[in-house]
Every structure is written in C-alpha cells, then in structure tokens.
Design a protein around this motif. Structure first.
Motif, mmCIF file in Angstrom:
data_model
loop_
_atom_site.group_PDB
_atom_site.id
_atom_site.type_symbol
_atom_site.label_atom_id
_atom_site.label_comp_id
_atom_site.label_asym_id
_atom_site.label_seq_id
_atom_site.Cartn_x
_atom_site.Cartn_y
_atom_site.Cartn_z
ATOM 1 N N LEU A 205 0.837 -1.201 0.000
ATOM 2 C CA LEU A 205 0.000 0.000 0.000
ATOM 3 C C LEU A 205 0.874 1.255 0.000
ATOM 4 N N PHE A 207 3.852 1.638 -1.139
ATOM 5 C CA PHE A 207 4.453 1.829 -2.461
ATOM 6 C C PHE A 207 3.504 2.602 -3.378
ATOM 7 N N LYS A 208 2.236 2.197 -3.360
ATOM 8 C CA LYS A 208 1.266 2.857 -4.229
ATOM 9 C C LYS A 208 1.006 4.285 -3.785
ATOM 10 N N VAL A 209 0.979 4.490 -2.468
ATOM 11 C CA VAL A 209 0.795 5.843 -1.935
ATOM 12 C C VAL A 209 1.931 6.746 -2.409
ATOM 13 N N CYS A 211 3.747 6.434 -5.049
ATOM 14 C CA CYS A 211 3.570 6.707 -6.476
ATOM 15 C C CYS A 211 2.526 7.798 -6.710
ATOM 16 N N ILE A 212 1.416 7.698 -5.980
ATOM 17 C CA ILE A 212 0.353 8.682 -6.140
ATOM 18 C C ILE A 212 0.844 10.077 -5.761
ATOM 19 N N ASN A 215 3.208 11.428 -8.399
ATOM 20 C CA ASN A 215 2.470 11.858 -9.584
ATOM 21 C C ASN A 215 1.777 13.190 -9.343
ATOM 22 N N GLN B 4 -1.580 7.894 -16.955
ATOM 23 C CA GLN B 4 -0.927 7.824 -15.661
ATOM 24 C C GLN B 4 -1.193 6.463 -15.033
ATOM 25 N N LYS B 5 -0.341 5.500 -15.415
ATOM 26 C CA LYS B 5 -0.550 4.141 -14.894
ATOM 27 C C LYS B 5 -0.403 4.124 -13.376
ATOM 28 N N GLY B 7 0.584 2.684 -9.810
ATOM 29 C CA GLY B 7 1.663 1.854 -9.295
ATOM 30 C C GLY B 7 2.961 2.013 -10.038
ATOM 31 N N VAL B 175 -4.351 9.124 1.594
ATOM 32 C CA VAL B 175 -4.000 8.662 0.247
ATOM 33 C C VAL B 175 -4.018 7.133 0.145
ATOM 34 N N GLY B 176 -3.898 6.438 1.292
ATOM 35 C CA GLY B 176 -3.934 4.974 1.268
ATOM 36 C C GLY B 176 -4.800 4.430 2.383
ATOM 37 N N ILE B 177 -5.679 3.477 2.039
ATOM 38 C CA ILE B 177 -6.562 2.886 3.052
ATOM 39 C C ILE B 177 -6.337 1.379 3.080
ATOM 40 N N ASP B 189 -9.580 7.438 -7.947
ATOM 41 C CA ASP B 189 -8.367 6.671 -8.268
ATOM 42 C C ASP B 189 -7.089 7.408 -7.888
ATOM 43 N N THR B 190 -7.234 8.475 -7.124
ATOM 44 C CA THR B 190 -6.059 9.116 -6.531
ATOM 45 C C THR B 190 -5.835 8.597 -5.105
ATOM 46 N N VAL B 191 -6.607 7.563 -4.733
ATOM 47 C CA VAL B 191 -6.445 6.954 -3.413
ATOM 48 C C VAL B 191 -6.239 5.458 -3.609
ATOM 49 N N ALA B 192 -5.245 4.900 -2.910
ATOM 50 C CA ALA B 192 -4.974 3.463 -3.004
ATOM 51 C C ALA B 192 -5.697 2.738 -1.880
#
Lengths: 225, 225
Positions: A205, A207-209, A211-212, A215, B4-5, B7, B175-177, B189-192
């Motif tokens: 998680l 890692f993805k945060v 990246c976000i 970006n 904007q892929k 990950g 940003v991440g949950i 999709d700006t939140v993981a």
DNA sequence: TAGATTGTTAATCGATTAACAATC
DNA sequence: TAGATTGTTAATCGATTAACAATC
C-alpha cells in the motif's frame, strides 16, 4: 502412484475467487433473487463473465446451457466445493490481542468456522471467556484438537514460537494452518498453510501511496510552469 | 496529458515481493552479512534468482554487473522504493478488538508506520491508551489527520460504516486505506485501497484442507483394496 | 585469467479474455 | 422463433523462467 497435485488441480487464482462468488450469492439470496446470469454476477464483482464461467467450469454442472444460474442451487454447491457445507471446527492458538480479536469475530462462526478451542501459555489469559469459548492452557491443546476433531488452526503466537507450535499442531492432526506470524512455516505437504502477512499488505500500500504522491507533485509542477 | 498508470508501471506481483526482499535483507544485515548474490537471496525466499533480478530491474542500478548486491546499499534503496525511508504517519480508525490488536502491534512502528491517531465513536473506548496513543473521538479525526500529516489509514470499523468513514478519510486527505471491513470501498483513483479479506483467506485454506482430506481417504481406500 | 555475477532480452508458461456452438 | 445464456475451446495477455553478453 498417480501424481497428486495440490489443490485438486484448480489454480490458486480461481480458488481465491470462490469465496467472493459465495459472498455475493448469499447477498443476492438474502434479498430474494432467484436467478442470476454470469454477466450479472461478474459485473457486480468487477470481473469478466467469461472468467466466472471459466472458474465454474473446473467444477462443472452448475446450470444447463441457455439457463442462468439458480442462486438456491449455486450457494450450497459452492459451500460444498469450499468445504464448509458442514461446519469446520477451528482452534485459535495464541490468545494475545490478535487472537482475542479473532475470537470475538463472530463472522468466523457464521461463515462455517466455529471456534472450538483457544489456547495460550500465559496464566493471565487462561480462563478468559470469548463468546462462549474459554482460553485453555496450551498443554491441553493436543487433547482438545483430537476430541473436537479440529482440522484448522489459526496461529497467532509470537514469531519465535510459531514453528514449534506449528509442529505440535501438525503432530496433533491439524490439516490447515492460518498463520499470522511473519515466519515461513515448514510443514509436510499433507498440511496446507496460508500466511497472512500484515507487513506485506501495508508496505505494498505504501508503495502505491508514494507513487500517487509523486504523480500529484509532478502534475502540480506541470501546472506551475 | 500522458496516461498515468497506477503503481508506477510496476506489476503488482513484483510490488508484493519487495517487502519480502527487504525483510530478508534486514535479517542478513542484523547478522553481519555484507554481500549477497541474487541466487543466495532468491533461494532463501524460495524463488528463482532470475525473478529477483527481473524484479530489481524495474528500478535498476542496485549493483554493477559481476558484483553481488551490497546489503548496506540494498536495504535503504528498497526502503526508498517502498516509501518508508521516512516514517509514514498512520491512523487506526475503529478501536474495536481488531483496531486494538493492531494498535498494540509494535512491528507497525518498527516497519515505518508510526500510529499517530486512533479513532472511535464509542465513548467507552475514547481515552484508552495504546502504546502511547490515546483513542480520540471520531469527530476529531479530520483535524488530527491534517495536523499530523497522516497519509495512511487502517480501517477497522464495522462494514456498514466502512464506506461513509472511507469517504471522510478521502476528504481529509488520506491517500492509502488498508481496509479490514469485508466491503469493497469506492474511492477516487487518486487513493490506493488494499482490502484485507480474512474470510477469503480462511475459505481458500478450507478448500485445500478439503482436497487433502479427500486425497487421504482415497489413498487409504486404495491401500485397503 | 577463469569463475562468478549482474542486467537485460527472449522463451516459456499460466491465467485471463474472447469467441462460438449448443441449448433453452 | 429470436434473444439470451451456458459450457468449452481458442486467442490473448502478462508473469515467470531461461539464456547470455557484459562485467568484475
């Protein structure tokens, strides 16, 4: 001797989807839906209908060509495939915070895994009652497992003890271990292990945060130009 | 706008292995190992060396051709990639049994996720202290998230409230949950989101247990003949 | 140098998706 | 019947593994 593929020759990806199918179908059943097509069911789970049919095809015979699936038939069929048509007596080994949280989690029962034993070595925990099951001394573990015909154990002991306790569980006849310790358990291949790695979850998680956030910065910089 | 892929263009399977690499490398570091080859590291994780090198290749420049990896360089490099080179302030939302278990889990801190807030609506839980962090009323959640710059939330509220609380978290800038409720959270999709499904885990274990028991029966029958 | 090792591309393998005949 | 649907096979896609030149 024929080769004996683990998991009944069904790919892991398919196995992991079976509980999701079952969950959704039970929901449909609860609101009185009788029939459901592969397309409807797949869309509600955000997958392709062909994937769902492909998955079901490993087991076969859920419907007849041309007719949608009958919820009332599919639910028990999936329960039988997953192995929870009959309740599966389960033990929780390690009554620390996580063990207690799981012992209090009534969904375990509802989904077919009644807790028939909770064990710990800590005298302060022995005797505590969680939803009708009392924490017992780990000395009594083997006896209770045999008496209650417990097949699945949820392992929540500290990592350093995980392997030793795992060995005792295997010796006592446990066939599946749901391991919450961040240790790779070594077991004979007649025992199934599923490792639940909290750290892997939160780090992927993270890692993805990252990246976000990166970006987002870039986008803002681009706007600033 | 470029596409904007999610990950950073790294496949999920690779992301999931990064924490395992890091964990093993930290272990090696702790016992004083300085260099490690892809073969050694891969074997200890029961994967192929080529897979490890292929994974690392997404980020590149960990070593020079011909020289093994230096543990002291690889550890911080992976921490940076995963996003935990700097501690990531984290909140626990829902202080029930599971939330408490996680709040007591000191590894969260050690692995880079210090808990900077615990929230619940239940007055009986507000004020309880877990390893130095006090449970606060959920009314204060947004303010604390902003003040402490919390980016990741661990969601352990009952399923029925998961979406509503998730929406609040997103609005507050999370940003991440890490979602422990058996609900599929809808987020921009700006939140993981990472869903941790206990039921999926134990049911796929059950499937394998059923297969093992069936095979055992067959083997015994065959012997009996 | 010779042996070991990485980075990187190509080959293989397996999972997902599409297609469609059979059926209702 | 016509439209919808499944079961099943074939095509596509992506991940894993192997191979090997470049390097130490």
């Amino acid at each position: 001797m024929r080769k004996q593929k683990k998991g009944c020759d069904v790919p892991d990806a398919t196995i992991q989807r079976l509980p999701l199918y079952l969950e959704k179908l039970k929901l449909l059943q609860a609101i009185g839906v009788e029939d459901v097509s592969s397309r409807q069911l797949a869309e509600s789970l955000d997958i392709k209908a062909s994937q769902l049919r492909h998955d079901f095809h490993y087991f076969g015979g859920f419907s007849r060509p041309g007719r949608p699936y009958q919820v009332a038939k599919l639910v028990p069929a999936l329960e039988t495939i997953i192995g929870i048509a009959v309740p599966v007596p389960t033990a929780i080994v390690g009554a620390g915070h996580l063990g207690q949280a799981l012992a209090n989690y009534q969904n375990l029962d509802l989904q077919g895994f009644p807790v028939r034993g909770i064990f710990d070595v800590n005298p302060k925990l022995i005797g505590l009652d969680f939803r009708g099951t009392v924490v017992q001394d780990m000395d009594e573990m083997e006896e209770v497992i045999k008496r209650e015909k417990i097949k699945i154990a949820i392992l929540t002991v500290p990592s350093v003890h995980a392997q030793a306790v795992g060995d005792r569980l295997v010796a006592a006849g446990i066939v599946g271990i749901f391991n919450f310790a961040p240790t790779d358990l070594k077991v004979p291949d007649t025992v199934a292990v599923r490792n639940e790695r909290l750290a892997v979850g939160i780090m992927s998680l993270s890692f993805k945060v990252k990246c976000i956030l990166e970006n987002k910065e870039k986008m803002e910089d681009a706007e600033g130009l």
